[in-house]
Enzyme design. Structure first.
Site, short mmCIF file in Angstrom:
data_model
loop_
_atom_site.label_atom_id
_atom_site.label_comp_id
_atom_site.label_asym_id
_atom_site.label_seq_id
_atom_site.Cartn_x
_atom_site.Cartn_y
_atom_site.Cartn_z
N HIS A 120 0.88 -1.17 0.00
CA HIS A 120 0.00 0.00 0.00
C HIS A 120 0.92 1.22 0.00
O HIS A 120 2.03 1.18 0.53
CB HIS A 120 -0.83 -0.04 1.29
N ASP A 172 3.60 -3.86 7.86
CA ASP A 172 2.31 -3.21 7.67
C ASP A 172 1.24 -4.26 7.97
O ASP A 172 1.00 -5.16 7.17
CB ASP A 172 2.21 -2.69 6.23
N GLN A 189 -3.88 -5.11 7.00
CA GLN A 189 -4.80 -6.14 6.49
C GLN A 189 -4.58 -7.49 7.17
O GLN A 189 -5.27 -8.45 6.84
CB GLN A 189 -4.62 -6.31 4.98
N LYS A 244 -10.31 -0.90 10.46
CA LYS A 244 -10.40 -2.14 9.67
C LYS A 244 -10.69 -3.35 10.55
O LYS A 244 -10.83 -4.46 10.07
CB LYS A 244 -9.10 -2.37 8.89
N CYS A 254 -4.95 2.42 -3.62
CA CYS A 254 -3.73 3.03 -3.03
C CYS A 254 -2.56 2.06 -3.12
O CYS A 254 -1.72 1.98 -2.20
CB CYS A 254 -3.94 3.47 -1.59
N1 7TS Z 1 -1.65 -0.52 4.61
C1 7TS Z 1 -2.53 -1.35 4.03
C2 7TS Z 1 -2.10 -2.74 3.65
C3 7TS Z 1 -3.84 -0.92 3.80
O1 7TS Z 1 -4.69 -1.76 3.22
C4 7TS Z 1 -4.21 0.40 4.17
C5 7TS Z 1 -5.57 0.94 3.87
C6 7TS Z 1 -3.25 1.20 4.80
C7 7TS Z 1 -1.98 0.71 5.00
C8 7TS Z 1 -3.57 2.57 5.28
O2 7TS Z 1 -4.50 2.54 6.33
P1 7TS Z 1 -5.16 3.86 6.87
O3 7TS Z 1 -6.10 3.39 7.92
O4 7TS Z 1 -4.07 4.71 7.41
O5 7TS Z 1 -5.87 4.49 5.70
N2 7TS Z 1 -6.20 0.31 2.79
C9 7TS Z 1 -7.33 0.67 2.19
C10 7TS Z 1 -7.88 -0.11 1.16
O6 7TS Z 1 -7.39 -1.12 0.73
N3 7TS Z 1 -9.01 0.48 0.77
O7 7TS Z 1 -9.21 1.58 1.50
C11 7TS Z 1 -8.17 1.71 2.39
#
Ligand code: 7TS
Length: 401
Positions: free
Chosen positions: A117, A194, A197, A220, A357
């Site tokens: 990501h 990271d 997920q 999430k 992203c």
């Molecule tokens: N890393 C991964 C693997 C992610 O899927 C996401 C968000 C982030 C980092 C960033 O997380 P945040 O909470 O700081 O935004 N992924 C997604 C997605 O897949 N669709 O919307 C957000």
């Protein structure tokens, strides 16, 4: 696991019982217990922490710090190793800005991958540029997976940081992170994982993984927005400087000097994310009550069923048929992913379309974007039926294949 009983915990499903919510990789829905925890704080406390010399503030402080204890237990780490952040992105950036900007030197190497990501690799691209370090990418295998074998090809004695995703948000693949961490440590590199997920779907034991850092977002895993966690090994957090200054993180402030509180507080500038932390702790307890073994099996079973149905429809390109978790990335041949997504919406099926992203992997797949369906423990076989019906409708509507 009784999914119908579980769905009763979610106000959204009480309002829209037929909703096929297949976008949990973007954000998970919120159960009553999380909403109640937030309400409880706002209705019965609603005051600041760590500063008020009155009963309500002591109580709010207790609840906030109790949340940290709950999350430490959830991750199997110490209380001082849990830093509250705004989410995964700010946690990942914190490691790069603090550890990377302080300890990386010209010529050092950082390993990342095309599966990341943006929030995982962009902070390191930036730090490498500023510090004269080299960013290297693990070559992905023919299925676009990170493998231990390929990781070894880029690991050298110059590697100082490894920044990798545990589970890809597009492909749903599980990275063999434990073996990678072991190899990285053998050359003296640190590993920042990271977990955005992975943490919502798989048991995370940071001691067992031996990761140096892992980041995740509350939203999430059925928690509130605006809260996330950076786990860091205590010895590393202690030697890292803060990146934001002011408010609660200060210890002594004089005209000619300033000192900071110990970790984790030196990384939590200003008024903390009090309600978010309390809500996140409620979410962690809720997820644990459902059980990670149940969660991963349920998602995987649903994904397998959906893939089997998708394969029967000509013109559907599935990019990750062997993925282990509940995410499917696909396209309808000749149909723009955003056009396809509109048909799903008309069928009460919530999915995401685009590059998610993660432009590096999208480009590697040779497409401008994908349609992504992602399952969680509250999804049902009826959701799959709706999903497949929508795919067929999209096919008829666009008439391309
Ligand atoms: N890393 C991964 C693997 C992610 O899927 C996401 C968000 C982030 C980092 C960033 O997380 P945040 O909470 O700081 O935004 N992924 C997604 C997605 O897949 N669709 O919307 C957000």
């Amino acid at each position: 696991m009784d999914v119908n009983k579980i769905r009763a915990d979610f106000p959204v499903f009480r309002k829209e019982p037929g909703l096929a919510y297949l976008d949990s990789a973007a954000m998970a829905l919120k159960p009553d217990c999380v909403i109640n925890a937030l309400n409880d704080y706002y209705c019965n406390l609603g005051v600041n922490v760590h500063r008020g010399v009155y009963r309500l503030s002591y109580e709010a402080t207790d609840k906030y710090e109790q949340a940290r204890t709950t999350i430490a237990k959830f991750l199997n780490c110490d209380f001082e190793e849990v830093v509250f952040t705004r989410g995964s992105s700010s946690a990942l950036n914190l490691v790069a800005q603090s550890y990377g900007m302080t300890f990386l030197k010209p010529g050092d190497e950082v390993i990342t991958s095309e599966l990341e990501h943006h929030s995982s690799h962009m902070p390191w691209f930036n730090v490498c540029e500023k510090k004269g370090a080299t960013l290297k990418y693990v070559p992905l295998d023919e299925e676009n997976r990170i493998t231990v074998e390929n990781f070894k090809k880029v690991l050298t004695p110059k590697t100082k940081v490894v920044a990798l995703t545990y589970v890809s948000n597009v492909m749903g693949y599980i990275t063999p992170i434990k073996e990678i961490i072991k190899l990285a440590h053998e050359v003296g590199a640190i590993v920042t994982v990271d977990g955005a997920q992975s943490v919502p779907h798989m048991k995370t034991d940071v001691k067992d993984l031996d990761c140096d850092f892992i980041s995740f977002s509350g939203h999430k895993l059925c928690g509130p927005t605006g809260i996330g966690v950076l786990y860091g090994k205590r010895a590393l957090l202690e030697k890292m400087p803060p990146v934001e200054f002011g408010g609660d993180m200060a210890d002594t402030v004089l005209l000619d000097s300033q000192t900071y509180k110990a970790a984790p507080y030196k990384f939590e500038t200003g008024t903390p994310i009090i309600a978010g932390a309390i809500g996140l702790a409620a979410a962690c307890e809720y997820i644990e009550s459902i059980g990670f073994d149940n969660i991963i099996k349920h998602e995987h079973d649903l994904k397998e069923k959906a893939i089997a149905e998708l394969k029967k429809i000509p013109g559907v390109i599935i990019y990750n048929p062997t993925g282990e978790t509940g995410t499917i990335a696909f396209n309808l041949d000749g149909v723009h992913p955003h056009d396809a997504a509109s048909v799903f919406d008309n069928n009460d099926v919530c999915i995401r379309a685009g590059h998610h992203c993660a432009q590096l992997i999208t480009k590697k797949l040779g497409t401008i974007g994908t349609v992504r369906a992602s399952f969680y423990f509250y999804n049902t076989e009826a959701d799959i039926d709706k999903f497949i019906k929508a795919v067929k409708e999209a096919k008829d509507f666009f008439g391309q294949f």
